[in-house]
Design a protein around this motif. Structure first.
Motif, mmCIF file in Angstrom:
data_model
loop_
_atom_site.group_PDB
_atom_site.id
_atom_site.type_symbol
_atom_site.label_atom_id
_atom_site.label_comp_id
_atom_site.label_asym_id
_atom_site.label_seq_id
_atom_site.Cartn_x
_atom_site.Cartn_y
_atom_site.Cartn_z
ATOM 1 N N ASP A 1 -97.852 -75.439 -78.776
ATOM 2 C CA ASP A 1 -98.346 -75.299 -77.402
ATOM 3 C C ASP A 1 -99.658 -74.513 -77.363
ATOM 4 O O ASP A 1 -100.564 -74.828 -76.587
ATOM 5 C CB ASP A 1 -97.304 -74.606 -76.529
ATOM 6 C CG ASP A 1 -96.160 -75.529 -76.137
ATOM 7 O OD1 ASP A 1 -96.280 -76.738 -76.370
ATOM 8 O OD2 ASP A 1 -95.142 -75.038 -75.610
ATOM 9 N N LYS B 1 -96.222 -70.201 -69.244
ATOM 10 C CA LYS B 1 -94.804 -70.237 -69.601
ATOM 11 C C LYS B 1 -93.970 -69.291 -68.736
ATOM 12 O O LYS B 1 -92.785 -69.563 -68.486
ATOM 13 C CB LYS B 1 -94.620 -69.889 -71.082
ATOM 14 C CG LYS B 1 -95.084 -71.004 -72.014
ATOM 15 C CD LYS B 1 -94.760 -70.715 -73.456
ATOM 16 C CE LYS B 1 -95.146 -71.895 -74.343
ATOM 17 N NZ LYS B 1 -94.353 -73.101 -74.036
ATOM 18 N N ALA C 1 -88.676 -70.214 -72.639
ATOM 19 C CA ALA C 1 -89.994 -69.669 -72.307
ATOM 20 C C ALA C 1 -90.144 -68.244 -72.804
ATOM 21 O O ALA C 1 -91.176 -67.871 -73.385
ATOM 22 C CB ALA C 1 -90.223 -69.735 -70.798
ATOM 23 N N GLU D 1 -90.405 -68.226 -76.607
ATOM 24 C CA GLU D 1 -91.694 -68.730 -77.073
ATOM 25 C C GLU D 1 -92.816 -67.732 -76.815
ATOM 26 O O GLU D 1 -93.730 -67.592 -77.643
ATOM 27 C CB GLU D 1 -91.997 -70.062 -76.396
ATOM 28 C CG GLU D 1 -91.118 -71.204 -76.896
ATOM 29 C CD GLU D 1 -91.401 -72.525 -76.228
ATOM 30 O OE1 GLU D 1 -90.934 -73.566 -76.737
ATOM 31 O OE2 GLU D 1 -92.089 -72.528 -75.190
#
Length: 477
Positions: free
Chosen positions: A277, A362, A391, A394
């Protein structure tokens, strides 16, 4: 009147930060979360009705689609009244069976849900409506053949990487053999053995959530899954090779060419998705600037992730009316080569801005109950990872990532110089453009030309199934 809400109270709160598992039986699995954010008398009910019958043949796939369309057609008057009362539903056929969603004011949702389930269980095919719906679905299949070339490029990636998948051409052929009698006989087989996984999210109590599933099971009366259920898997591309899938566009008057270059990375993990991402955030603007603005290759230029059955990858998509797909591939590779140097020279403040941008995105709060439901449902439905706090996890990874980590990631999975990179290039050539003959392309030892997609997939290894400890009630192949 049965669909007009007369009770708009907010249910007692059942505190949990994420969906919790409140039932796990041989027939069903229920995830439940009481809404603690939006505090409205609404709820979203999501059901994945799994049956191996759907994808046993192209004919079964088409029959499941016809059933879902005819059922919706038969409920048109009732669903119109429901819409006026703030209630909505949708039923669609999927590779694994059917998906049913019911949304809106919770006080009368059970009425709508029960009506839909009862109609499913006792459905009678209307011959006249069948013919009209069949003609509409046939047109959709045929129209897909003439969609924009980039859609076909994306579709061919699926055909090349998913372990088993029927084609649109097979659906066109299969629908011709389906008549009302076949469909009527098919529906009981479709609903005979099921596993239902669902999410109940909103202004609904714990007991009401359990009652909802009791209603479904009580009406459909399914048996547990006993037929071997072949789950879709993803083929593992060969390291160091460019796999080439090419075709001419099916619309003879469309002069657009298109390409999707897919760089397969591997099984999804929090570390991988977080790193990918961040890479997509960093590469998006430079790719658009170079390929769209500077080189003017086409109006459609996209970079991003491709997720499929628990695997992840990076992709670049271009559609062009001025260049052929082979040339687009060359320019993508040239960009990826120069981008590596730009990444290495990136100033620290620019790196930190990109990191902050991904973190902010996020951690952005859901704007509606529907948005929050969709986030949870993605974790449940495919590939059943149940990482509801994804989220946050991450973000913790992204905070620790250094530029050197990204360079190593890029050098291994994306760089044209990598010996470990797995690349699949799906190319569609428009009117007036020609492709290099397959025999010529095969002379390059680093190129694998895909001429028969199914033969290619049979020759390739598969990524393992992602297993979380919550298995579907079925045998795995």
């Amino acid at each position: 009147r049965s669909l007009v809400g007369s009770e708009m109270c907010i249910r007692d709160r059942y505190t949990s930060s994420y969906p919790i598992l409140i039932k796990n039986s041989e027939l069903s699995r229920i995830w439940y979360k009481h809404d603690q954010t939006f505090k409205k008398p609404k709820a979203n009910l999501c059901f994945d009705i799994v049956t191996p019958v759907t994808y046993q043949s192209p004919k079964n796939c088409v029959a499941a689609t016809l059933f879902s369309r005819l059922l919706a057609d038969s409920l048109t008057e009732f669903s119109y009244d429901a819409d006026l009362g703030g209630l909505h539903y949708s039923l669609s056929a999927t590779i694994e069976g059917l998906q049913l969603h019911v949304t809106g004011y919770n006080c009368k949702q059970r009425v709508l849900l029960q009506k839909v389930i009862q109609r499913m269980a006792k459905f009678k095919v209307n011959t006249e409506r069948f013919q009209l719906i069949k003609e509409a679905v046939t047109r959709e299949y045929k129209n897909f053949q003439l969609e924009q070339p980039y859609s076909r490029a994306l579709y061919n990636i699926n055909l090349c990487t998913e372990s088993f998948r029927w084609t649109n051409e097979e659906y066109i052929e299969a629908i011709e053999d389906i008549d009302p009698t076949f469909l009527q006989d098919f529906i009981p087989r479709l609903l005979e053995s099921l596993f239902i996984e669902g999410l109940i999210h909103g202004n609904i109590s714990h007991k009401e959530a359990l009652d909802i599933f009791d209603t479904i099971e009580g009406v459909l009366k399914p048996k547990p899954l006993i037929i071997t259920f072949q789950e879709q898997r993803v083929i593992k591309l060969t390291k160091g090779k460019t796999h080439l899938c090419r075709m001419y566009g099916l619309d003879p008057e469309n002069n657009n060419s298109a390409i999707e270059n897919f760089y397969q990375i591997g099984i999804s993990t929090i570390q991988l998705t977080a790193t990918l991402d961040l890479l997509c955030q960093i590469i998006q603007a430079p790719a658009y600037s170079q390929l769209r603005t500077t080189e003017q290759l086409g109006y459609l230029v996209f970079t991003g992730t491709r997720s499929d059955r628990g695997t992840e990858g990076f992709r670049v998509i271009i559609q062009s009316s001025v260049k052929d797909a082979g040339f687009l591939d060359e320019r993508i590779e040239a960009f990826l080569k120069t981008f590596r140097a730009d990444l290495e020279k990136m100033p620290n403040d620019e790196w930190e801005r990109n990191v902050a941008s991904v973190i902010d995105r996020k951690l952005e709060k859901d704007k509606s109950l529907r948005e929050e439901t969709k986030r949870y449902w993605r974790e449940i439905i495919n590939p059943h990872l149940y990482q509801f706090d994804r989220a946050i996890k991450e973000v913790e990874v992204i905070k620790k990532l250094k530029k050197q980590d990204m360079l190593e990631f890029y050098d291994k999975y994306i760089s044209p110089d990598s010996k470990e990179r797995r690349k699949l290039s799906s190319q569609v050539f428009g009117k007036g453009f020609s492709m290099v003959p397959n025999e010529e392309a095969k002379k390059n030892p680093d190129v694998v030309v895909i001429e028969d997609k199914r033969a290619f997939k049979r020759s390739m290894p598969l990524f393992p199934l992602v297993y979380t400890g919550l298995d579907r009630k079925s045998s795995r192949l």
